[in-house]
Write an enzyme that holds these catalytic residues in place. Structure first.
Site, short mmCIF file in Angstrom:
data_model
loop_
_atom_site.label_atom_id
_atom_site.label_comp_id
_atom_site.label_asym_id
_atom_site.label_seq_id
_atom_site.Cartn_x
_atom_site.Cartn_y
_atom_site.Cartn_z
N SER A 78 -24.47 -15.01 -25.66
CA SER A 78 -25.58 -14.54 -24.85
C SER A 78 -26.88 -14.83 -25.56
CB SER A 78 -25.47 -13.03 -24.60
OG SER A 78 -26.64 -12.51 -24.01
N TYR A 105 -25.07 -4.65 -28.14
CA TYR A 105 -24.70 -5.87 -27.43
C TYR A 105 -25.29 -7.10 -28.13
CZ TYR A 105 -24.00 -9.13 -23.56
OH TYR A 105 -23.62 -10.20 -22.78
#
Length: 279
Positions: A142, A154
């Site tokens: 990501s 995250y």
């Protein structure tokens, strides 16, 4: 002949969203697919969809965050299809919170699924691929790896994915195993609370799937250790972490020397750049 004819691939977290799109696209290009999802019903549903379209697929309901289940997923692919040509480490979880509100249980879940999951699946796959003389691993990273607000856990997990991609690529090249990562922007269930992703045709998971199929296919032979950013209409390569010039050298460094260097010769290398008056 289709791009993935004769290949057997495992795609984690493929009961919905990006993983489902990857599984359908790979199957349409001739791959036999093991559809994994922690929700076994979803795994069975997607595998059934692929078979209904004339493809080959079997479901696997299990959590990649469990080392035994991750190894069993890889073993199932070999047992069902006789080989493991590709692994797509797609399974992931996310949540958003201010740093002072981060929850210990949810942070642990993010690390277990997003970091340990790919590690467990990847190490199990590497053993099989080494013995058979080659294979492909595609990690789903990501752009959050560079830091996203209200998503420290995250972001950290995706930074780990980038690091394992580079490490595996260095270790496995000699064994004929390629390892790359994609950093997609797509409208999925996970992205619904991300203000940077909106529901547009460019953000459809189906738009991302060809990139993963390309990396699984022989068209990308020789490509390894790369992180490709993709939005459906934009494709680029993400920069790897590396030493930046200039490299300053002294026999000894005082606190004042360091302050002078950071505010002087190294200032232009700082990312993000500091404000004009930052001391």
């Amino acid at each position: 002949m289709s791009l993935l004819s004769g290949k057997a691939v495992v795609i984690t977290g493929s009961g919905q969203g990006l993983g489902r799109a990857f599984a359908h696209h790979a199957a349409a290009q001739g791959a036999a697919v093991v559809v994994n999802d922690v929700d076994a019903d979803l795994a069975h549903e997607v595998a059934g969809e692929i078979r209904a379209l004339g493809g080959r697929a079997v479901p696997h309901g299990g959590s990649v965050a469990d080392a035994g289940q991750a190894a069993g997923l890889i073993d199932q692919c070999v047992a069902e299809f006789g080989a493991l040509d590709g692994l797509v480490n797609n399974a992931g979880v996310n949540y958003r919170a201010d740093p002072w509100d981060d929850d210990a249980v949810r942070m642990r879940e993010v690390v277990e699924v997003n970091v340990l999951g790919p590690l467990y699946c990847g190490t199990a796959a590497a053993k099989v691929m080494r013995d058979q003389g080659g294979g492909v691993i595609v990690n789903v990273g990501s752009g959050s790896m560079i830091g996203q607000r209200r998503a420290a856990a995250y972001s950290a997990s995706k930074g780990a994915v980038a690091s394992m991609t580079a490490s595996w690529a260095a270790d496995l090249t000699a064994h004929g195993i390629r390892v790359n990562a994609v950093a997609p922007v797509a409208w999925t269930r996970m992205a619904q609370h991300d203000p940077n992703v909106v529901q547009t045709p460019q953000h459809s998971p189906d738009r991302v799937a060809p990139l993963v199929t390309y990396l699984l296919s022989d068209l990308s032979a020789g490509l390894t250790g790369q992180i490709l950013r993709f939005r459906g209409d934009i494709l680029c390569v993400l920069r790897q972490t590396a030493i930046k010039d200039p490299v300053l050298e002294r026999e000894a460094w005082t606190v004042e020397d360091i302050a002078e260097a950071i505010d002087g010769d190294l200032r232009a290398a700082l990312e993000p750049p500091p404000p004009a008056r930052w001391k």
